[in-house]
Every structure is written in C-alpha cells, then in structure tokens.
Write a protein that holds these residues in place. Sequence first.
Motif, PDB file in Angstrom:
ATOM      1  N   ARG A 160      -5.425 -10.800   1.088  1.00 42.07           N
ATOM      2  CA  ARG A 160      -4.326  -9.898   0.753  1.00 42.07           C
ATOM      3  C   ARG A 160      -4.535  -8.511   1.365  1.00 42.07           C
ATOM      4  N   ALA A 161      -5.786  -8.041   1.346  1.00 40.07           N
ATOM      5  CA  ALA A 161      -6.075  -6.718   1.908  1.00 40.07           C
ATOM      6  C   ALA A 161      -5.795  -6.691   3.409  1.00 40.07           C
ATOM      7  N   ILE A 162      -6.117  -7.792   4.082  1.00 39.67           N
ATOM      8  CA  ILE A 162      -5.854  -7.867   5.521  1.00 39.67           C
ATOM      9  C   ILE A 162      -4.359  -7.881   5.790  1.00 39.67           C
ATOM     10  N   LEU A 163      -3.621  -8.677   5.018  1.00 43.32           N
ATOM     11  CA  LEU A 163      -2.172  -8.763   5.218  1.00 43.32           C
ATOM     12  C   LEU A 163      -1.492  -7.431   4.923  1.00 43.32           C
ATOM     13  N   LYS A 164      -2.057  -6.669   3.994  1.00 46.53           N
ATOM     14  CA  LYS A 164      -1.491  -5.363   3.679  1.00 46.53           C
ATOM     15  C   LYS A 164      -1.534  -4.458   4.918  1.00 46.53           C
ATOM     16  N   GLN A 165      -2.609  -4.563   5.699  1.00 53.11           N
ATOM     17  CA  GLN A 165      -2.747  -3.752   6.917  1.00 53.11           C
ATOM     18  C   GLN A 165      -1.748  -4.165   7.992  1.00 53.11           C
ATOM     19  N   LEU A 166      -1.238  -5.409   7.895  1.00 53.48           N
ATOM     20  CA  LEU A 166      -0.364  -5.930   8.938  1.00 53.48           C
ATOM     21  C   LEU A 166       1.114  -5.871   8.573  1.00 53.48           C
ATOM     22  N   GLU A 167       1.432  -5.234   7.460  1.00 53.90           N
ATOM     23  CA  GLU A 167       2.822  -5.238   6.988  1.00 53.90           C
ATOM     24  C   GLU A 167       3.789  -4.651   8.009  1.00 53.90           C
ATOM     25  N   ALA A 168       3.311  -3.678   8.799  1.00 54.87           N
ATOM     26  CA  ALA A 168       4.197  -3.060   9.791  1.00 54.87           C
ATOM     27  C   ALA A 168       4.646  -4.080  10.829  1.00 54.87           C
ATOM     28  N   GLN A 169       3.819  -5.074  11.091  1.00 48.82           N
ATOM     29  CA  GLN A 169       4.160  -6.102  12.079  1.00 48.82           C
ATOM     30  C   GLN A 169       4.838  -7.316  11.450  1.00 48.82           C
ATOM     31  N   THR A 170       4.454  -7.671  10.222  1.00 46.03           N
ATOM     32  CA  THR A 170       4.923  -8.920   9.625  1.00 46.03           C
ATOM     33  C   THR A 170       5.921  -8.718   8.498  1.00 46.03           C
ATOM     34  N   GLY A 171       6.041  -7.494   7.995  1.00 44.03           N
ATOM     35  CA  GLY A 171       6.874  -7.274   6.822  1.00 44.03           C
ATOM     36  C   GLY A 171       6.080  -7.581   5.561  1.00 44.03           C
ATOM     37  N   PRO A 172       6.664  -7.392   4.403  1.00 41.73           N
ATOM     38  CA  PRO A 172       5.949  -7.637   3.144  1.00 41.73           C
ATOM     39  C   PRO A 172       5.595  -9.112   2.966  1.00 41.73           C
ATOM     40  N   VAL A 173       4.567  -9.339   2.196  1.00 38.55           N
ATOM     41  CA  VAL A 173       4.084 -10.696   1.943  1.00 38.55           C
ATOM     42  C   VAL A 173       4.808 -11.277   0.730  1.00 38.55           C
ATOM     43  N   ASP A 174       5.304 -12.507   0.857  1.00 41.71           N
ATOM     44  CA  ASP A 174       5.885 -13.226  -0.270  1.00 41.71           C
ATOM     45  C   ASP A 174       4.827 -14.134  -0.883  1.00 41.71           C
ATOM     46  N   GLU A 175       4.979 -14.397  -2.189  1.00 45.45           N
ATOM     47  CA  GLU A 175       4.025 -15.260  -2.878  1.00 45.45           C
ATOM     48  C   GLU A 175       4.779 -16.368  -3.598  1.00 45.45           C
ATOM     49  N   LEU A 176       4.346 -17.612  -3.383  1.00 47.84           N
ATOM     50  CA  LEU A 176       4.969 -18.760  -4.029  1.00 47.84           C
ATOM     51  C   LEU A 176       4.327 -18.997  -5.391  1.00 47.84           C
ATOM     52  N   ASP A 177       4.879 -19.949  -6.136  1.00 47.34           N
ATOM     53  CA  ASP A 177       4.440 -20.182  -7.509  1.00 47.34           C
ATOM     54  C   ASP A 177       2.969 -20.557  -7.604  1.00 47.34           C
ATOM     55  N   ASP A 178       2.462 -21.276  -6.617  1.00 46.68           N
ATOM     56  CA  ASP A 178       1.066 -21.720  -6.684  1.00 46.68           C
ATOM     57  C   ASP A 178       0.097 -20.712  -6.079  1.00 46.68           C
ATOM     58  N   GLY A 179       0.590 -19.500  -5.751  1.00 48.02           N
ATOM     59  CA  GLY A 179      -0.271 -18.474  -5.192  1.00 48.02           C
ATOM     60  C   GLY A 179      -0.327 -18.461  -3.676  1.00 48.02           C
ATOM     61  N   THR A 180       0.333 -19.428  -3.024  1.00 44.91           N
ATOM     62  CA  THR A 180       0.373 -19.448  -1.559  1.00 44.91           C
ATOM     63  C   THR A 180       1.160 -18.252  -1.054  1.00 44.91           C
TER      64      THR A 180
END
Length: 575
Positions: free
Chosen positions: A126-146
């Motif tokens: 999650r910390a890595i994806l937070k750094q990439l939000e400018a390129q990928t947009g916000p992270v979505d989370e599914l019911d099982d945590g994926t």
Amino acid sequence: MRRLFSRSKTLRTATLALAFVSTLAMTNGGMVTQAQEQLAPIQSGSQVGQTTEPVLVVTLGSLNQLVQDINYLTDAVGMPQFGGTFEIMSGMFAQGIDKTQPVGILVPLVDGAPEPIAMLPTADVRAILKQLEAQTGPVDELDDGTLVINVGANVVFIRQVGNWAVLARNRNVLDQAPADPSSLISAMGTDYDLGIRLDMQQVPEPVRDALITQLRQGFNQAMSRQNGQDADSAREYAEQSMDQLEQVISQTDDLMIGLDIDAANRQIVLDASFTAIPGTKLAAIYEGQKPIPSAYSMVIRDDAAAYFHAAASVGPETIEQARSSVKNAVKMAGSALGQIDELSEPEVSEITDMIQRITDLTLKSYEEGKFDAGAVLLTDANQMQFALGSFIADGNEAATIVKDIARKLEGRGDAPRFEFDRDTYKGVVLHLVEKDIPAKADELRKIFGDTVRLHIGTGEKAVYVGLGDASVPLMMEMIDGASGQPQSSGDLLAQFEINMLPILQFAQSIEANDAIISMLDSLSRATDRGTLRVITKAVDNGQSSRIVISDGVIRSIGAAVRDTQRKKAMQSMPR
C-alpha cells in the motif's frame, strides 16, 4: 561461489527453445487479446479456466545485488557514471521494496493463454502504491482485500502475501501464486542477475500442436517463395531444421538460462542448461554423448594463448542426424558452387566430389562411436605456434584426399606446393604444403616470413596439423601425447579458452597500434590474463554449458571502445 543449476542443456538447444517461447507468445496473441478484453472491472468476479503450473519463471536479482554488479561492470568498462545513475534511479523507484530479495515473474497458462504473475518483495505494498498515485490514480480495494489499480488501459490486481506483493491482470489468477514466493525464486534470483526457466511440458499438448502447425504453415509459405537452382536443396535443409524444431518443442523437458554479472569474482557468467523428456529420441541423442578419455588432452595447458578440446562418445541417434544434415549440406554447397561464374561445370563437380569425400570420412569417424580432438595456440615475442590433432577413422584416406587435391591443382600458377611422405614420426607420416606470401601482405610476412608452411601428419587413426615451421615441435609433442595412455577430462564434453594478454602481446610485437596499447594497459590492471572460457558438460538426458568472461576481457573491451570513441571525436573536431 554462486551455484550452478543441476539440470542442464546446450546453448544450441537453448536458442531453439527461446525461439519457441517468443513464437508461443506471438501464436497466443489472439488468446491474450481475448483475455485482456475480459480484464474490465467486472473481472473481479471472473473465474480462472484450466490453469497449468508455471510454464515460465523469470527472476531478477535483488536491488542490492544488481547495484553492486552494475557498478562493477560500468567501472570495469570505464563508464562508472552509468553505474551511479542506475543506483540513484533504482533508489528513487524502489522505496518500500526489500532490496535484499529478488523479483520474480511466473507465467502459467490459463486456457492456453499466458497469464503473468509478478512477485515483488515488500511487506507494505500500500505504501508503494501511495507513491504511484500520480501515475495510476487512487487505489481501489475489493471485499477480500485485493487492491486494484489502472496502468494505462490495463487493470492490475494486487494482493499482499506475507512479505510479498503479488500482481496479475486477472483477480483469480492471484490464487495461483505460491504462499511463499521466495521458495520458488530465491535460488535462481540469488545465483543470477537475470534467470529464466522454461518448463515446456506444462504447455498443454493441443497448444504445442497448434504452435507447430502455425510454424509449419509459415515455413511452407516461405519455401513457396524459394526459386533458383538451389531451391530444392534449400527446401530440404530447411525442412530438416523444421523437423528438429518440432522435436525440440515436443520433447524438451525444461530449459534454464542464467546471466550473472559476478562482482565478487570479477567476471560475467552465462549458464545454459537443457534436458529432454526421458525415453524420447532427443534424450537418446544427449544420452549418447558422454565424456571419454582423450588422446589430445595435452592442449589444456596454463601457458596457452588459446585451446580447444573435445572428447565424447557419439551415439547412433547423433550419427543418424549428422548423416541427414551432411547430405543436405553437400547438396546446398554444390548448388552454391554452381552459381560461381569463375568455376566450370567440371570444376564444380570435382569440388563437390571432394567435399563429399571429406564428409564421408567425417561420418565414418563418427560411426566409430567417438569424437576426440584438440587444438592449441602458443604465442611469444615475434613467434606463434599452432597445432591440432584429431581422431579420424582412416588417416590414409585423409592423406589420399590431400594428394588428390594436389593433383587437381597441379599446373596452376597460384597453387600451393605440396611435398608428401617427407618423413615418419612414431607411425605418423609427415607432409608439407607451402605457399609464398605476397609482398603486400606485410603483417603475414612478419609472422611467417616469405612463405607460409603447413605441416600435416597422418596416422592410422589420426590427423595432425602444424602452422609454420615453429609449430613442428608442438605438433610432435601432440603426437607424443597421443601415443600414450588416453587421459580423462573429468565430466567435461568440450572446453574452449582464449587468453587476450599473450595474444595482444604477440600482436604488439608484430605491429603495435593505439588500440592494442590501450587494451594491454587495461589488462595490466585486471586480475587475470583476459580469459574467455566455455565449457560443456553432460547431464542426464541433456547438457549444460557455461561461458565465463573474465575481468580482463571486460576491461580490455572497454579500453578498445573508449579508444574508438576518442578517435571519432578527434576526427569530428574542426581543423
């Protein structure tokens, strides 16, 4: 010392198998496109179809390992700034990654289409994806945590598995990832900066059959465009190559290739290993090749500038394949000779007949069930020695072939001079071929004088060659060694070594130039003589090969490149 994989293959078959991997990816292009079309958000509930174990495993060494190795390589070639740049860039983009663990990619097949699964060593994706939000947009989370992100037009699903993050294009493919990725990739990722393992038998048979069909169709289309006198010969030769490729696709068990820039030992290592399915014809070919005691192991010596040695049994399957290859090669050679305007039809016929006799003798030697040969090059100031020796089925036939060549060349003004049956040494009959060197060939004259002399020895089951009068003692030494008890080469089928330092020193003694001086200067700072070594071993149902490029070779190549760049820069400067 970093470990070798125990399962093995030859470089030749490795190349064919890698070609298969590339072709598989292209062949499944339609399947992959269909799979991508299903990777919309609704894919989070899609089911995975028939799934294989990983067909392909690819590993990258840990970031610490890669930085260390790339820093060594760029420093050795005289461009340390590139290593520094890589270290800075990798540090910027690797925050949150465990720099002590390798990165892995698994590629199972889902309904015949490759579905890559990437495995990143991180305890907090999650910390890595937070750094990439400018390129990928916000992270979505599914019911099982994926976790779900968009990378361009693709949707990527991510799951934290212990201290690893697992990524795939299909949510349910994540279930195919191992519970502990390190158990699958750590060994290969530690041994090599880049490791590849292909498990051919995980490719479903219908997919392999479809691949072979498509390759065959492409082959037939290419052959239909062949015209000219040599079209039939080219078609037969290509047909044989196609049959061999089909054999590789259907009978390969697994393949491993590893590339390692080994900073600790100051060398680059390329390992390739191949195994065939036990009981197949391909396995029988490799099982027929085993190390044997050699009459020519004296070529393996520490003072050699270069040497080649091979001693192996030859099985009936190899002989059968060689016989077919030779037949087509001779036909192609005859067709190619026929297109040379300077040769008359009788001359083409004579040359083709001679080629046929030489190949017949080679096959006859194989039919005795072994290959045994060695060659060695020694250099000193202003002197070079080269000699080779080889087992042959009929030394008298070899001498007869050379004598027939001499008769056919007799009377031509530019023909070399032959002198047969000059002497005998330990049962080996000695012959001489000599030719004057043109005055304009200054460097050759510095090496051989006005005349180059080729000494040939033919024994009952052997042939020897010595280049130049200075090589005669070396050739005699080889004959002496062959007259004794054959020596074991351990588990090696073949080995080749070349040392740049003595060769460059000899070249400098003949005619020095700036490039040679630069390479010698770089070698003076290396830990070796600039050694390139290739070895091949036999393993169960396959072979393994290793290429080692030493520190001296790397540094001398870097020196030559820098010298070339310097000269180009000087030439481009305004005058």
